[in-house]
Design a protein around this motif. Structure first.
Motif, PDB file in Angstrom:
ATOM      1  N   UNK A  17       0.829  -1.202   0.000  1.00  0.00           N
ATOM      2  CA  UNK A  17       0.000   0.000   0.000  1.00  0.00           C
ATOM      3  C   UNK A  17       0.869   1.260   0.000  1.00  0.00           C
ATOM      4  N   UNK A  18       2.002   1.198   0.648  1.00  0.00           N
ATOM      5  CA  UNK A  18       2.926   2.338   0.647  1.00  0.00           C
ATOM      6  C   UNK A  18       3.386   2.630  -0.775  1.00  0.00           C
ATOM      7  N   UNK A  19       3.779   1.591  -1.487  1.00  0.00           N
ATOM      8  CA  UNK A  19       4.227   1.780  -2.869  1.00  0.00           C
ATOM      9  C   UNK A  19       3.090   2.284  -3.755  1.00  0.00           C
ATOM     10  N   UNK A  20       1.906   1.743  -3.568  1.00  0.00           N
ATOM     11  CA  UNK A  20       0.758   2.194  -4.370  1.00  0.00           C
ATOM     12  C   UNK A  20       0.422   3.653  -4.063  1.00  0.00           C
ATOM     13  N   UNK A  21       0.506   4.025  -2.797  1.00  0.00           N
ATOM     14  CA  UNK A  21       0.223   5.405  -2.395  1.00  0.00           C
ATOM     15  C   UNK A  21       1.258   6.353  -2.989  1.00  0.00           C
ATOM     16  N   UNK A  22       2.518   5.955  -2.960  1.00  0.00           N
ATOM     17  CA  UNK A  22       3.573   6.786  -3.555  1.00  0.00           C
ATOM     18  C   UNK A  22       3.346   6.919  -5.057  1.00  0.00           C
ATOM     19  N   UNK A  23       3.054   5.809  -5.719  1.00  0.00           N
ATOM     20  CA  UNK A  23       2.845   5.832  -7.168  1.00  0.00           C
ATOM     21  C   UNK A  23       1.654   6.706  -7.553  1.00  0.00           C
ATOM     22  N   UNK A  24       0.626   6.688  -6.731  1.00  0.00           N
ATOM     23  CA  UNK A  24      -0.589   7.436  -7.053  1.00  0.00           C
ATOM     24  C   UNK A  24      -0.519   8.907  -6.657  1.00  0.00           C
ATOM     25  N   UNK A  51       8.952   1.683  12.708  1.00  0.00           N
ATOM     26  CA  UNK A  51       9.368   2.678  13.702  1.00  0.00           C
ATOM     27  C   UNK A  51       8.921   4.090  13.333  1.00  0.00           C
ATOM     28  N   UNK A  52       8.671   4.320  12.093  1.00  0.00           N
ATOM     29  CA  UNK A  52       8.230   5.638  11.634  1.00  0.00           C
ATOM     30  C   UNK A  52       8.098   5.629  10.128  1.00  0.00           C
ATOM     31  N   UNK A  53       7.734   6.768   9.587  1.00  0.00           N
ATOM     32  CA  UNK A  53       7.505   6.855   8.146  1.00  0.00           C
ATOM     33  C   UNK A  53       8.796   6.625   7.368  1.00  0.00           C
ATOM     34  N   UNK A  54       9.931   7.073   7.901  1.00  0.00           N
ATOM     35  CA  UNK A  54      11.204   6.877   7.195  1.00  0.00           C
ATOM     36  C   UNK A  54      11.545   5.393   7.089  1.00  0.00           C
ATOM     37  N   UNK A  55      11.355   4.653   8.165  1.00  0.00           N
ATOM     38  CA  UNK A  55      11.617   3.205   8.141  1.00  0.00           C
ATOM     39  C   UNK A  55      10.676   2.509   7.174  1.00  0.00           C
ATOM     40  N   UNK A  56       9.439   2.944   7.154  1.00  0.00           N
ATOM     41  CA  UNK A  56       8.451   2.373   6.234  1.00  0.00           C
ATOM     42  C   UNK A  56       8.850   2.649   4.785  1.00  0.00           C
ATOM     43  N   UNK A  57       9.229   3.868   4.477  1.00  0.00           N
ATOM     44  CA  UNK A  57       9.639   4.213   3.121  1.00  0.00           C
ATOM     45  C   UNK A  57      10.881   3.432   2.701  1.00  0.00           C
ATOM     46  N   UNK A  58      11.838   3.309   3.603  1.00  0.00           N
ATOM     47  CA  UNK A  58      13.057   2.556   3.289  1.00  0.00           C
ATOM     48  C   UNK A  58      12.718   1.102   2.957  1.00  0.00           C
ATOM     49  N   UNK A  59      11.896   0.487   3.762  1.00  0.00           N
ATOM     50  CA  UNK A  59      11.559  -0.913   3.507  1.00  0.00           C
ATOM     51  C   UNK A  59      10.699  -1.069   2.256  1.00  0.00           C
ATOM     52  N   UNK A  60       9.782  -0.154   2.037  1.00  0.00           N
ATOM     53  CA  UNK A  60       8.934  -0.228   0.836  1.00  0.00           C
ATOM     54  C   UNK A  60       9.781  -0.071  -0.426  1.00  0.00           C
ATOM     55  N   UNK A  61      10.691   0.893  -0.444  1.00  0.00           N
ATOM     56  CA  UNK A  61      11.540   1.071  -1.614  1.00  0.00           C
ATOM     57  C   UNK A  61      12.535  -0.078  -1.770  1.00  0.00           C
TER      58      UNK A  61
END
Length: 180
Positions: A17-24, A51-61
């Protein structure tokens, strides 16, 4: 949202969902709330798993680049020679399997945001290294780097150019870089 007992796929759904949200919407519009809604998970799940949005973005990317690397490597299945590797690079650029709108949007977002996030720069560097390692099966390291840079730039040009190069023109350029 209804609580799902024993939901072992929740973390993966959040990453997807993080990747889809970024793409959209673009990375600047990403919030925990938007991602939770897209993933159909409780908002509290966001901080439970990450742990936070940065950790989520790192793992999603990281997930995205690993998926892209797998697609990339698939283009080289059965390749036995540098000439065949050049043909595979041509197909990678010219074909639409990898250069989808979604993939290109996620790549652009990663490129743009990595300068502000050192961990994302590391994700990008790891991805570049994986691509170069694949190419090093047929080419020396310097040529592999040149081809990797050409692929990065040419996929961008191929997607947005008003008059994209033909398959033959792309193959010719790749052959020149490869010294064939």
């Amino acid at each position: 949202m209804a609580r799902r007992p024993n939901d072992p796929q929740r973390r993966e759904r959040i990453l997807d969902a993080t990747l889809e949200t970024i793409a959209e919407h673009g990375i600047q519009a990403v919030t925990h709330r938007k991602i939770a809604s897209c993933a159909d998970v409780p908002l509290g799940s966001m901080t439970y798993y990450f742990a936070g949005i940065d950790a989520l973005l790192e793992e999603a990317f990281t997930r995205f680049t690993q998926q892209m690397s797998a697609q990339y490597q698939a283009f080289f299945a059965g390749v036995d020679s540098p000439a065949q590797a050049c043909d595979a690079v041509t197909e990678l650029i010219y074909g639409a399997q990898v250069t989808t709108v979604r993939n290109m949007e996620l790549m652009y977002q990663l490129y743009a945001f990595m300068n502000r996030q050192p961990t994302l720069k590391s994700v990008m560097q790891n991805w570049m290294r994986a691509s170069q390692t694949t190419l090093e099966h047929w080419f020396d390291p310097v040529t592999a780097r040149a081809l990797d840079a050409f692929i990065e730039g040419m996929t961008l040009h191929f997607v947005i150019d008003r008059a994209p190069l033909s398959r033959q023109q792309i193959r010719s350029m790749i052959g020149r870089i490869a010294g064939l």
